[in-house]
Write an enzyme that holds these catalytic residues in place. Structure first.
Site, PDB file in Angstrom:
ATOM      1  N   GLY A 161       0.794  -1.226   0.000  1.00 35.98           N
ATOM      2  CA  GLY A 161       0.000   0.000   0.000  1.00 35.98           C
ATOM      3  C   GLY A 161       0.820   1.266   0.000  1.00 35.98           C
TER       4      GLY A 161
ATOM      5  CG  LEU B 256      -2.846  -2.432  -3.368  1.00 36.59           C
ATOM      6  CD1 LEU B 256      -2.745  -1.684  -4.678  1.00 36.59           C
ATOM      7  CD2 LEU B 256      -3.238  -1.502  -2.240  1.00 36.59           C
ATOM      8  CG  ASP B 257       0.962  -3.151  -3.637  1.00 34.04           C
ATOM      9  OD1 ASP B 257       1.092  -2.815  -4.820  1.00 34.04           O
ATOM     10  OD2 ASP B 257       0.875  -2.332  -2.706  1.00 34.04           O
ATOM     11  CB  ALA B 258      -1.654  -9.549  -3.626  1.00 37.46           C
TER      12      ALA B 258
END
Lengths: 286, 286, 286, 286
Positions: A204, A230-232
């Site tokens: 994040g 998100l960001d995964a």
């Protein structure tokens, strides 16, 4: 640097069993194909077999269409997924940026100095800061503002600008806007993000601030495929650099940028060379 | 290696203002103290000043007790916390282990080869696996089983075994048992743990498995002070090593061990040399 | 760690041409061989092709002798060099040491903790310093003094002690004596040395002193095959660690040791797993 | 990034003895100087003491001229060399380039994105390749051809172009021409070169080719001050990157460039911030 000879790049994946390598290599040998690079891997957890092969185009008696037709039969027989691409077709990319320019400057420099062979068709920015350097490199810059109350229309604009170029890669070079899941879907397997932390740490916003609060002794960066989570998404490349107690957040930002730049550049290169095979949420990088 | 000359090590911290360095260095200069190493740092967020100084013992006209008495006055004047230690007093450590021996083997080897100067007074294990190597190095091994239904008594046993030696360091060399908060309290600032991940990623059990599932491209290790908050204490040292798609969990475990060993050894050395100043949940490592 | 299943390891090299992979993989597929790891490389300068393959022993309908007989025919047809080894036959090593124990301690710890699977048949030292730790691990220690005026006899003693064990690896774990060329010859391709610099920098004696004089910012270590040319044999592995102006020679020695240990351990592992293919003065490490 | 407050930077070196730190810090304390960064080092071989201090300009009741006058007395008393510089005076640099642009692109990007604060007054190239990117950044480009039979005149032209700007740094950003010793003299302590190897390995021409022939497993780069002795000046910074058997010379060149760029950028930053103290043929980097 001198251009390497034109090659066809085959990637293939299927459930592992005996005889796969033999079948594929026999097919290529029968056609006289000269293999210049070959890599194999089997994932032990899922029993999935992966391979990537580079064949000299001139060594085959037929063109890429015939190669595709014939390889499709081999692949069907083995029950797997495949791609066949031609290094003679230049790869196209569109870059998405915001105000921070270090990744953009780095990629433009690599292309200009002949180190990274990609046709950057357009740079899209939600701010104007990076317009002039983009244009100095002879690349169109599109300014798409992202007003807080109408991001939907802005994303639609971006979507359509990107779609025009049918890019092999959409690079979020510190774009800072979270993509709607519909765009993640449309760009699946083509959109690369650079996140300024060693994921899964510090997901994040403001990862360097998070890192500073935790007192870590290394900061990192992660290049990954964008997914709705998100960001995964699947990680392509990561690296880190040492920081110490004397490094405040601005020092971490500065040192981290050197890592962001190389991690993104490596990830993009591998993606464009079809070296990255995604399987579930993980990658095989040949 | 030849032993360096005996030194007094001063650490000091106080709110930053002008004149601190002058006051301390004038005090040392007046006594004829020969400073062989000096480091300073101010934390910008909290405005806290830190210093560590090494003075040749023979350069002072008095002993450590007088140095302490006199430095206490300087420190009181400046309103700060301080320690004065003597490198002539050998540091004592107690090691806590379980079944995995790589960190223990590594530390024993460093001590035996004269690289790490510490008196390992005892090794305590909840299994017997590492008893014989410990004893081969001439160090007592205490077996304290940890039955699932009576860990409290086991920890009390460990507590009292450790207390006997008044160790400067209690090293959890892959001990694998979560300390009760009372022990964390009693050993505060002396208990070092090695966690087999790059914290804050992969807290808790089986971090290499977690890392494998996430598909990271580096695995790491973290040496930190033990606090009641699991794997969340002040970080002393971290490092990482590259892994790839071909590395299964056992490969990650093997590669990670090389990082665990050096990260723990570095953290322990710095701790024993009074190089680590804890401030809140962060460390200054001089 | 759990033992992996028994495998046959094939290495092969020949002048590159089309059809090699097909020929080998077809041979294995015809016999029902399950390939669990495969790697290929062609050296562009010399046009030499290399491969290494691991096949599950149980997947073949015959044993290693038959595999060798049959593979010899394939190899003859392709005109190349080959080896076929059995992971079920435990690898044997003899270690040569002097007084500095860090590499010996490290290797013994790796073997004792089950991380490195090798039968250390004997340790030979020109000093007695490392006898007791060796014996504590249940390994015979042979003391062979090296008087300045009769090194020849000493080397002959070492030669015959080593020969008894027919070792797959002879490891110069900081042995500090320069081998006569006859021994280099006899042990060709089996003798691994660890040199305490990043070769080709700082060949010969006291490399850390040389590094300190030059003011380098990194020190390193190199694991290489021993040849008659001092510190000039094929390099298997190298690594470095950062040093700074505050590091004197003793600090460089200490920091460098951590690199020597891992570089030697990696090189030895790869050698024992038949991952290192020597070609001219260079290595391919699969 | 936000600009840090204006600071005066003091560097000082003298033979080590007791009381130096006290003398300097007392001087600053008496003037009310607020020290924001301080570092000390004594070289054990030569007994030379070094320090660097950053003082907030606004904390002193006088300006830089008075500081210089007064500090000169302190320095004279202690018998040492000193500099006092003002971060409020922007640093000037002139860059020398040839055809390879990666270092130039990198430095221009760092300046443009506000990461490296330096006034690049001019770029001088012996080829025209890098003129347009330089000019796109609003920096004058001077083309000075180097004909094989009249390099002397060319160097004289370069010398006079450089002299106009009185630069704090003259950066040989892959300039590829060997400076005459008169220029080395004139630019002593100001000329930084980036050499594309981990010195002292692979001095001179085509270091990546040399590295490839030797079969090293890492390639590196070195930023050093230029002296009349080729590639033998005091080293400011070095780093390395891993290569393997699959990397041909072009791959080494490409990977090495990423190291060249960061090593040069770090070295230049430290030089401009007066962090590099040269002593004999070595550097202290604070």
């Amino acid at each position: 640097m001198t251009q390497p000879e034109r090659r066809y790049v085959i990637t293939f994946g299927c459930p592992d069993r005996t005889g796969i390598v033999a079948r594929i290599s026999q097919f290529l040998a029968d056609a006289g194909g000269w293999i210049v690079e070959a890599a194999y891997h089997t994932d032990q957890d899922t029993g999935w077999f992966f391979t990537r092969q580079e064949v000299l185009a001139d060594s085959l008696p037929f063109g890429i269409d015939a190669l595709r037709t014939q390889f499709a039969e081999v692949a069907a027989e083995l029950g797997g997924d495949w791609t066949v691409t031609d290094t003679g077709e230049r790869r196209r990319a569109v870059l998405l940026v915001s105000r921070e320019g270090h990744c953009l400057y780095d990629l433009l420099g690599r292309v200009a100095s002949g180190e990274l062979d990609v046709d950057i068709r357009a740079v899209i920015g939600n701010h104007l800061d990076l317009a002039s350097i983009t244009q100095a490199h002879g690349i169109p810059f599109h300014h798409v503002p992202f007003p807080k109350d109408d991001k939907e229309a802005a994303f639609e604009k971006v979507r359509s600008l990107v779609a025009e170029h049918e890019p092999h890669a959409i690079v979020l070079a510190r774009f800072m806007q979270i993509l709607p899941s519909s765009l993640c879907q449309e760009w699946a397997g083509r959109a690369l993000n650079i996140h300024h932390s060693f994921l899964p740490s510090f997901i994040g916003a403001k990862p360097y601030h998070q890192a500073h609060v935790r007192g870590v002794k290394l900061v990192g960066a992660t290049c990954h495929y964008v997914t709705a989570d998100l960001d995964a998404g699947p990680i392509v490349e990561q690296d880190v650099i040492r920081v110490g107690h004397a490094d405040g957040v601005p020092d971490m930002v500065r040192k981290g940028r050197d890592i962001e730049k190389v991690v993104l550049a490596r990830g993009l290169r591998w993606h464009l060379e079809n070296r990255v095979l995604v399987h579930g949420n993980k990658t095989v990088v040949f």
